[in-house]
Design a protein around this motif. Structure first.
Motif, mmCIF file in Angstrom:
data_model
loop_
_atom_site.group_PDB
_atom_site.id
_atom_site.type_symbol
_atom_site.label_atom_id
_atom_site.label_comp_id
_atom_site.label_asym_id
_atom_site.label_seq_id
_atom_site.Cartn_x
_atom_site.Cartn_y
_atom_site.Cartn_z
ATOM 1 N N HIS A 165 11.348 -7.850 -20.287
ATOM 2 C CA HIS A 165 11.276 -7.641 -21.738
ATOM 3 C C HIS A 165 11.951 -6.312 -22.055
ATOM 4 N N PRO A 166 13.288 -6.220 -21.919
ATOM 5 C CA PRO A 166 13.951 -4.921 -22.095
ATOM 6 C C PRO A 166 13.952 -4.419 -23.542
ATOM 7 N N ASN A 167 13.536 -5.257 -24.481
ATOM 8 C CA ASN A 167 13.558 -4.877 -25.885
ATOM 9 C C ASN A 167 12.204 -4.354 -26.377
ATOM 10 N N ILE A 168 11.145 -4.440 -25.534
ATOM 11 C CA ILE A 168 9.798 -4.024 -25.944
ATOM 12 C C ILE A 168 9.286 -2.937 -25.007
ATOM 13 N N THR A 169 8.891 -1.809 -25.592
ATOM 14 C CA THR A 169 8.261 -0.727 -24.844
ATOM 15 C C THR A 169 6.793 -0.712 -25.220
ATOM 16 N N LYS A 170 5.922 -0.783 -24.216
ATOM 17 C CA LYS A 170 4.474 -0.800 -24.459
ATOM 18 C C LYS A 170 3.871 0.536 -24.055
ATOM 19 N N ILE A 171 2.901 0.974 -24.846
ATOM 20 C CA ILE A 171 2.152 2.190 -24.544
ATOM 21 C C ILE A 171 0.719 1.755 -24.262
ATOM 22 N N ASN A 172 0.307 1.907 -23.020
ATOM 23 C CA ASN A 172 -1.023 1.501 -22.581
ATOM 24 C C ASN A 172 -1.871 2.736 -22.306
ATOM 25 N N LYS A 173 -3.149 2.629 -22.625
ATOM 26 C CA LYS A 173 -4.089 3.716 -22.385
ATOM 27 C C LYS A 173 -5.129 3.227 -21.388
ATOM 28 N N PHE A 174 -5.443 4.071 -20.404
ATOM 29 C CA PHE A 174 -6.455 3.724 -19.424
ATOM 30 C C PHE A 174 -7.825 4.001 -20.019
ATOM 31 N N MET B 119 -11.534 4.602 -19.510
ATOM 32 C CA MET B 119 -12.368 5.053 -18.397
ATOM 33 C C MET B 119 -13.648 4.224 -18.248
ATOM 34 N N GLU B 120 -14.169 3.673 -19.332
ATOM 35 C CA GLU B 120 -15.409 2.908 -19.257
ATOM 36 C C GLU B 120 -15.202 1.541 -18.627
ATOM 37 N N THR B 121 -14.156 0.823 -19.050
ATOM 38 C CA THR B 121 -13.918 -0.526 -18.526
ATOM 39 C C THR B 121 -12.976 -0.534 -17.328
ATOM 40 N N ARG B 122 -12.333 0.585 -17.058
ATOM 41 C CA ARG B 122 -11.408 0.718 -15.924
ATOM 42 C C ARG B 122 -10.221 -0.243 -16.020
ATOM 43 N N GLU B 123 -9.669 -0.383 -17.235
ATOM 44 C CA GLU B 123 -8.488 -1.219 -17.396
ATOM 45 C C GLU B 123 -7.549 -0.593 -18.414
ATOM 46 N N LEU B 124 -6.285 -1.041 -18.363
ATOM 47 C CA LEU B 124 -5.273 -0.560 -19.305
ATOM 48 C C LEU B 124 -5.343 -1.383 -20.590
ATOM 49 N N VAL B 125 -5.359 -0.682 -21.714
ATOM 50 C CA VAL B 125 -5.418 -1.321 -23.025
ATOM 51 C C VAL B 125 -4.139 -0.952 -23.773
ATOM 52 N N THR B 126 -3.456 -1.950 -24.319
ATOM 53 C CA THR B 126 -2.242 -1.683 -25.089
ATOM 54 C C THR B 126 -2.622 -1.083 -26.434
ATOM 55 N N VAL B 127 -2.132 0.141 -26.694
ATOM 56 C CA VAL B 127 -2.447 0.818 -27.958
ATOM 57 C C VAL B 127 -1.266 0.781 -28.922
ATOM 58 N N ALA B 128 -0.052 0.621 -28.406
ATOM 59 C CA ALA B 128 1.118 0.582 -29.282
ATOM 60 C C ALA B 128 2.252 -0.164 -28.588
ATOM 61 N N GLU B 129 3.125 -0.739 -29.410
ATOM 62 C CA GLU B 129 4.324 -1.401 -28.912
ATOM 63 C C GLU B 129 5.484 -1.000 -29.803
ATOM 64 N N ILE B 130 6.638 -0.812 -29.186
ATOM 65 C CA ILE B 130 7.857 -0.482 -29.915
ATOM 66 C C ILE B 130 8.883 -1.538 -29.542
ATOM 67 N N GLU B 131 9.458 -2.177 -30.552
ATOM 68 C CA GLU B 131 10.411 -3.255 -30.307
ATOM 69 C C GLU B 131 11.758 -2.905 -30.935
ATOM 70 N N GLY B 132 12.830 -3.157 -30.200
ATOM 71 C CA GLY B 132 14.174 -3.025 -30.754
ATOM 72 C C GLY B 132 14.677 -1.602 -30.870
ATOM 73 N N LEU B 133 14.465 -0.783 -29.859
ATOM 74 C CA LEU B 133 14.956 0.595 -29.916
ATOM 75 C C LEU B 133 16.474 0.672 -29.974
ATOM 76 N N GLN B 134 17.159 -0.333 -29.435
ATOM 77 C CA GLN B 134 18.623 -0.323 -29.446
ATOM 78 C C GLN B 134 19.196 -0.966 -30.701
ATOM 79 N N THR B 135 18.358 -1.504 -31.574
ATOM 80 C CA THR B 135 18.837 -2.177 -32.775
ATOM 81 C C THR B 135 18.770 -1.235 -33.973
ATOM 82 N N ARG B 136 19.260 -1.718 -35.103
ATOM 83 C CA ARG B 136 19.232 -0.911 -36.331
ATOM 84 C C ARG B 136 17.842 -0.893 -36.968
#
Length: 173
Positions: free
Chosen positions: A43-52, A54-71
């Motif tokens: 998925h080269p067009n989507i950058t995901k920002i995940n936060k660890f 501490m309580e559940t011990r898993e990564l949670v997606t907090v933000a996504e950025i799509e289309g950095l190379q587009t207008r």
């Protein structure tokens, strides 16, 4: 005699592990705050920002950025069910200042990215003192060529207000 005043907490240091902003990890020394910024090759067009979490011990997606190379890049906060918004609507460019822009962490709180003496800083938009809440420090290399002697990092002030808005702060970088 009254007890001595409490010492102010030192700033938190969010250190980058890599020099790539699209594939890196931001974390404190004790891993109490840990963010993974990743762009998968499938998925080269989507950058995901995940936060660890501490309580559940898993990564949670907090933000996504799509289309950095587009207008028309888009961002969304809060996972798969959240609505996409234009990056221009989220981070508003200021024609008065050549670098930086403003974004809203909550309905009533607005922050501004700016440069001051060559340093990238985050300040509260309505603060008359313009005291930086976060400041970026670039990496350093041995003799400007060899291995890194210091990783890049954000120095974040331990204010509860900014600690609650840290997800949008990282997404607004």
């Amino acid at each position: 005699m009254p007890p001595p005043a409490a010492k102010p907490q030192p700033p938190r240091k969010l250190e980058f592990t890599m020099n790539s902003l699209r594939n890196t990890t931001l974390s404190t020394e004790d891993d109490s705050m840990h963010f993974e910024i990743v762009t998968r090759f499938w998925h080269p067009n989507i950058t995901k920002i995940n936060k660890f979490d501490m309580e559940t011990r898993e990564l949670v997606t907090v933000a996504e950025i799509e289309g950095l190379q587009t207008r028309e890049p888009r961002v969304r906060f809060g996972g798969e069910k959240a609505q996409w918004m234009s990056a221009a609507d989220f981070l508003k460019y200021d024609n008065e200042h050549l670098s930086g822009g403003t974004f809203k962490a909550t309905e009533d709180t607005e922050y501004r990215w700016k440069t001051h003496r060559g340093r990238f800083q985050l300040v509260k938009a309505d603060d008359p003192e313009k005291k930086p809440l976060a400041e970026f420090h670039p990496h350093k290399r041995h003799f400007f060529v060899f291995r890194m002697s210091r990783h890049a990092y954000f120095e974040v002030q331990p204010i509860p207000e900014i600690m609650q808005a840290i997800d949008k702060f990282i997404g607004g970088c």
